[in-house]
Structures are given as structure tokens and as C-alpha cells.
Design a protein around this motif. Structure first.
Motif, PDB file in Angstrom:
ATOM      1  N   ALA A  69       0.829  -1.207   0.000  1.00 37.71           N
ATOM      2  CA  ALA A  69       0.000   0.000   0.000  1.00 37.71           C
ATOM      3  C   ALA A  69       0.861   1.254   0.000  1.00 37.71           C
ATOM      4  N   LEU A  92      -5.982   5.588   6.501  1.00 36.58           N
ATOM      5  CA  LEU A  92      -5.657   4.198   6.182  1.00 36.58           C
ATOM      6  C   LEU A  92      -6.347   3.279   7.171  1.00 36.58           C
ATOM      7  N   HIS A  94      -6.657  -0.810   8.283  1.00 34.07           N
ATOM      8  CA  HIS A  94      -5.851  -2.030   8.166  1.00 34.07           C
ATOM      9  C   HIS A  94      -6.497  -3.182   8.931  1.00 34.07           C
ATOM     10  N   THR A 104      -6.827   1.864  12.405  1.00 34.92           N
ATOM     11  CA  THR A 104      -6.782   2.950  11.425  1.00 34.92           C
ATOM     12  C   THR A 104      -5.671   3.941  11.769  1.00 34.92           C
ATOM     13  N   THR A 147       1.882   9.116   7.684  1.00 35.56           N
ATOM     14  CA  THR A 147       1.024   7.933   7.581  1.00 35.56           C
ATOM     15  C   THR A 147       1.823   6.722   7.120  1.00 35.56           C
ATOM     16  N   TRP A 148       2.654   6.913   6.095  1.00 33.03           N
ATOM     17  CA  TRP A 148       3.487   5.807   5.615  1.00 33.03           C
ATOM     18  C   TRP A 148       4.399   5.312   6.721  1.00 33.03           C
ATOM     19  N   ALA A 151       2.269   3.425   9.425  1.00 31.03           N
ATOM     20  CA  ALA A 151       1.759   2.127   8.976  1.00 31.03           C
ATOM     21  C   ALA A 151       2.882   1.095   8.863  1.00 31.03           C
ATOM     22  N   HIS A 408      -8.004   6.368  -4.217  1.00 32.02           N
ATOM     23  CA  HIS A 408      -8.123   5.277  -3.243  1.00 32.02           C
ATOM     24  C   HIS A 408      -7.422   4.039  -3.785  1.00 32.02           C
ATOM     25  N   VAL A 419      -5.584  -3.714   3.351  1.00 30.29           N
ATOM     26  CA  VAL A 419      -5.481  -2.264   3.534  1.00 30.29           C
ATOM     27  C   VAL A 419      -6.465  -1.576   2.602  1.00 30.29           C
ATOM     28  N   TYR A 421      -7.053   2.391   1.707  1.00 27.84           N
ATOM     29  CA  TYR A 421      -6.325   3.645   1.959  1.00 27.84           C
ATOM     30  C   TYR A 421      -6.799   4.708   0.980  1.00 27.84           C
TER      31      TYR A 421
END
Length: 595
Positions: A69, A92, A94, A104, A147-148, A151, A408, A419, A421
Motif C-alpha cells: 500500500a 488508512l 488495516h 486505522t 502515515t506511511w 503504517a 483510493h 489495507v 487507503y
């Protein structure tokens, strides 16, 4: 547990020798757009073939759903830069196959510490939207990079270095410009031309890149390389962040441009304090499914969840097509009335999330739906804390405009992790400002705040504030049955995201429509307004005439949403599904079409 451990070891052995040479989309110079893919080993669905191919390459090389993702999201920052990128934010969701837990990440942008309720007010009047949009004033602190990082730290098996490398290679090597990319530049050419950095990147020679040409973004490649080597500190505390702040505070306006471009007040301290917190997802029980979504500051989970609860008492599978659509539209109208009144950033007010998602409250709203007549105009909200049958509370609050150009992606891996996202820079092209020397557009996400109270005299939970996150409609959704994922989906489209996800969910779960057909079906979006937006194909159908006879009023809009989704099949395979025509069609990929 043993399988997961062995898989992680194998992944680490495979990734090291293969990544530098082969973890790109280079095996297919122009990957095709395919709306459906079925197979084993995991699947990816996004709007872009290059990005989906990169995601499948990650899965094939041992990465899990989160690794893929992040890689897909980074690639979309290259090929779909007018909808997403590291200058924006998102949400995101998950599913962890080992723990059976849905979690999330809230990567929503935040307002600067200096922002107040009058951020978009001058001389007692709201700034025109077009002026607010194309400005430094509208730029929130980006959440996508954090966010990356969050996650990958929580659930990934690859490093940020490994996950972003394929996108760096893509940005440096280039990709083939399609009609959608060309159209997006052309539609924004006037404002892109007013920024030196943006026009240099997207209007070479004064014109949009030609369809069929190769588009390269070496500045973005270099930025990705900096993030890979130095981590997200380069963005939030380092050189990249320094250049971002400078672009917000002194936008790179072309000499001689007549456009009024306001500066923003975002600071290095605003960047440094940004966090992408883990939040508990929303959850509703619908039929024999558990539907998980994004909690506030997104309104997606609460609004779609409330609508599902309203529809719970009706057997939608047994209804006629007209009655199904009638109830879908009316449930949407009611849930948007409550969304507009009650949902905002929970850090700045008491958002009654649990009460909005209670079946008791939904039942008190469902009794307002008549099978023989549509409600007219905007309806007043209910009181989720003290619900009374068919009761309303206060004045209706209108649904403010939100930019529709988001994207998305949906991923599932061989272990069953999933995922969903949704990420965005808000308007098509965001603020219009490319950070000089860095190759990415900045968001205009703060325009998702209410500029002034939507309804005079009615409390508005979505006014700007220091460090506040504007309300969103992003609705990444994962559906479980008996604790295991059966469906995950999401869409771009501003406020129409919620109704798009709701329409696909009910078509798939209630009316047993095949997933690709449920996605391709003509759409309508009712958001507590006198008129319902609908696509031309919807308006041309026989059901539209019957709905008009019930009192529904429609206005035409070219497209609503652009869904990507995955679902688990009974034999253990996964199906990835995407649009057949909207936004040029999506790109579904499976790791192995056969076992």
C-alpha cells in the motif's frame, strides 16, 4: 505465528538482492488498465496501472499488504499527482490477519497553530473559494509521509527505503502520459501557469504534456531519495520541510501574474509537531457483517455506518429496484443531516460518535422514510444523545463543497492482511503550488473547513482552529464476516465518497450484484439537499422516472466517484475490482492468476 515468522524471514532474504534491480514496473512499459483480476498470493486495485503493478511486484517479492500500500501510494504521487502525494493527507484502514483486528491511521492535514475561526474571513466576509483554494492560506500540514511511516512501523515488513524505492525509479524513468493526466493539466493550466515551479514541471513549453509522451519528475525522484535515506525527519524537521514552509509563506508566483495569491502562516514548528495517530475504527453490525470505517475527523465511518443502520430494518434484496434506490437515497439524506450537525475534529469538541452509530438512533431516523414519497429539501438533524421516534433537532445544516479529486487504493496479501487507503491533496491539483525543487504539489485541504458557520445560529463543529483537522468524507472501509475480511473498498469524490461507498456496499451485500458490476452501476448522491446529483446513465434509466414520481429531484453530473475494491472468494482466491470507465478505468492486479 510460525507461518508469519517464516514468511518474514523469506521476505527479507528475497528483498535484499532483488529490490535494487527489479522492484519497479519496468517489466511492463505500459501496464494495461484492467477492471478485474482474480488470483492467489494477493491483489491490488488502484486507478493507475503503473502503481498497481508496483504493488503486485511488492507482494510477489514477499512484502505484505501495508508494504504494498505504501509503495502504491508513493507511485500514485508520481502518476496521479493532481489527486495525491506527499503534499497531502489521508486515512488508512488495516486488517491484521494474525490478530483479526481492524485499526486505522489518521493522516489528515492540520491547520497551523496560528489559525482561528476566521482563517478564511476578510473584512467580515468569507474569501471566495477560488481565491482560498489557490493560495498558501489553504495548505494544511501534510500527513501522508507520517502515515506511511506509522503504517510501516506498526504492521509493515519492509523499510521506508524499500517501499518508496520503486516510486523513485518510476519518477526518474518516467511514464506514458494518458488522456486523464493531460486533461487534468489542461483544466488547471491557468492557475498552474501563475507559479514558476508548477509551470516548469507541468507546462513545459507553455503547454500540457502530450498524450503518449513520457513524463519524468526528477525533482520528486530526488525528494523520494532524500526521504528514503534520511527518513521522515527530512520532511518534518529537515530540508524538504524547510522548502515546503517557504513555498507556503511566500508562494512562487510568476512575475507579472495578476492572480491574488495569499500567503499562509504554516511554520517549521507546525511541521515538527505533526502526528498521524492510531484511532479506533467505527464499527456497525450490518446483516451478518461487521463494517469498519474511519472515525472522526473523517465523517465517512459515522455517516455510512448510520445509513447502514437506517437500512438494517429493510430487506433491500427483496425490494424492487426503485424502492431499493429510494431507501438508499433517503437514508443518505438523513445521515448527512446528522453528519453536518455533529461531526468535526474530536480533539476540539465532543463528537457523539457512539451515539451516531447506535441502532436506537438509526431507528429514530428510519421512521421518517415513507415508501410512497420522498422527503423534500434539507431535513433537520436528529439528536443522537436523546433520540425520539421521528424527532428532529434544530435547523438543517447544508453540506459544504469538498474537492472531488482524491484517490483510493485497496490491497490484500497472501496472509489475509488487507489495507483500504484513501489519500488526497483535495482539489484537482491541490493549491496549485509545487514546492520548488521538490516536485510535489501542496494540498488545499484547509478549504474543507467551513469558512463561516454553514447555518447562522447553528453550532458548526467544522470551523478552523489551531492545529485542528478539517472534517473529511473519506470512507476507506473493510467488511468482515465471522472475523475474516470479505470486502474492502473506498473511493475519491469529496462528499460523494460516502454515498458511493454506501451504494456499492448495498448492491454487493444486499442485492448480490457482482463486484465489478456494483462498481460500474450508474450512481446517484443525495447529501441532504433539495436535488440529488446523478450520472447521466442513472438519469436515463427507468428507475429515475419512477423516483421522480415519488418526489425525488435530480441534477446531472458527469461522474461520481472512482471505486477500487478487493473481496475474498470462497475458494481462497482474491478478486481485485476497479472502474470500467470512470476516470479512464482502473487497474486491478493479482499476484498469481492460478495457484
Amino acid at each position: 505465528m510460525l507461518r508469519s515468522t517464516v514468511a518474514s524471514v523469506l521476505a527479507s532474504l528475497l528483498v535484499a538482492p532483488l529490490l535494487p534491480a527489479t522492484a519497479t514496473a519496468s517489466s511492463a512499459a505500459d501496464p494495461p488498465r484492467v477492471p478485474e483480476a482474480v488470483g492467489f498470493g494477493g491483489v491490488v486495485s488502484s486507478v493507475d496501472p503503473d502503481a498497481s503493478q508496483i504493488g503486485v511486484d511488492v507482494l510477489r517479492r514477499g512484502g505484505n499488504a501495508v508494504d504494498a500500500a505504501v509503495a502504491v501510494a508513493a507511485a500514485l504521487g508520481v502518476t496521479d499527482p493532481f489527486s495525491a502525494g506527499i503534499g497531502g493527507g489521508g486515512f488508512l484502514v488495516h486488517y491484521d490477519a494474525r490478530t483479526h483486528r481492524v485499526s486505522t491511521v489518521d493522516g489528515r492535514e492540520t491547520a497551523p497553530a496560528s489559525a482561528d475561526a476566521d482563517l478564511f474571513v476578510e473584512n467580515g466576509r468569507p474569501i471566495p473559494f477560488a481565491e482560498a483554494m489557490t493560495s498558501g492560506l489553504s495548505v494544511g500540514v501534510p500527513g501522508t509521509p507520517r502515515t506511511w511511516q506509522q503504517a510501516l512501523r506498526q504492521w509493515g515488513t519492509w523499510s521506508l527505503d524499500q517501499a518508496v524505492r520503486p516510486a523513485e525509479d518510476l519518477a526518474r524513468r518516467g511514464f506514458t502520459v494518458d488522456a486523464t493526466f493531460h486533461r487534468q493539466v489542461a483544466a488547471n493550466a491557468d492557475r498552474f501557469a501563475d507559479f514558476t515551479s508548477t509551470s516548469a514541471l507541468y507546462l513545459p513549453g507553455g503547454a500540457p504534456p502530450a498524450v503518449g509522451s513520457t513524463f519524468r519528475n526528477p525533482d520528486l525522484a530526488d525528494t523520494y531519495r532524500r526521504l528514503r535515506r534520511d527518513g521522515m525527519s527530512a520532511f518534518y524537521r529537515g530540508e524538504v520541510g524547510r522548502d515546503l514552509v517557504a513555498a507556503v509563506r511566500q508562494p512562487p508566483v510568476r512575475p507579472g501574474a495578476t492572480r491574488e495569491v495569499r500567503s499562509g502562516d504554516l511554520t517549521a514548528a507546525d511541521l515538527a509537531r505533526y502526528e498521524a495517530p492510531l484511532r479506533e475504527p467505527t464499527r456497525v453490525r450490518y446483516r451478518d457483517h461487521d463494517v469498519f470505517g474511519m472515525a472522526p475527523p473523517s465523517s465517512g465511518g459515522t455517516t455510512a455506518g448510520e445509513a447502514l443502520n437506517i437500512l438494517e430494518a429493510t430487506d433491500l434484496g427483496a425490494e424492487t429496484p426503485v424502492q431499493y434506490l429510494h431507501r438508499f437515497l433517503e437514508a443518505s439524506r438523513l445521515s448527512f443531516a446528522d453528519r453536518n450537525r455533529w461531526v468535526g475534529d474530536p480533539a476540539f469538541g465532543d463528537v457523539p460518535t457512539g451515539e451516531l452509530l447506535s441502532q436506537r438512533f438509526a431507528d429514530s431516523r428510519a421512521c421518517l422514510i415513507s415508501p410512497t414519497a420522498a422527503m423534500t429539501g434539507a431535513v433537520a438533524p436528529g439528536d443522537p444523545r436523546e433520540p425520539t421516534p421521528c424527532g428532529t433537532s434544530g435547523e438543517p445544516a447544508a453540506t459544504p463543497y469538498e474537492g472531488t479529486d482524491t484517490t483510493h487504493l485497496t490491497v490484500a496479501d497472501r496472509w489475509g492482511n488487507v489495507v483500504a487507503y484513501t489519500l488526497t491533496i483535495e482539489q484537482e491539483g491541490g493549491s496549485g503550488i509545487v514546492v520548488p525543487g521538490r516536485g510535489f504539489l501542496l494540498n488545499n485541504e484547509l478549504t474543507d473547513f467551513s469558512f463561516t458557520p454553514v447555518t447562522p445560529g447553528v453550532p458548526d463543529p467544522n470551523l478552523p482552529g489551531p492545529g485542528k483537522r478539517p472534517r473529511s468524507s473519506m470512507t476507506p472501509t473493510i467488511v468482515l464476516q465471522h472475523g475474516k475480511p470479505v470486502l474492502a473498498l473506498g473511493s475519491p469524490g469529496g462528499a460523494t465518497i460516502i454515498t458511493t461507498v454506501l451504494q456499492v456496499l448495498t448492491r454487493r451485500l444486499d442485492r448480490d450484484t457482482p463486484l465489478v458490476e456494483a462498481i460500474a452501476a450508474p450512481r446517484a448522491s443525495q447529501r441532504n439537499a433539495a436535488d440529488t446529483q446523478a450520472e447521466p446513465a442513472f438519469l436515463a434509466g427507468a428507475e429515475a422516472a419512477a423516483l421522480r414520481a415519488l418526489g425525488h429531484r435530480f441534477t446531472s453530473t458527469a461522474e461520481i466517484g472512482a471505486v477500487t475494491a478487493v473481496e475474498r472468494l470462497p475458494d481462497g482466491r482474491w478478486r481485485a475490482a476497479a472502474e470500467t470507465t470512470r476516470r479512464g478505468g482502473g487497474a486491478a492486479r493479482a499476484v498469481w492468476p492460478t495457484r
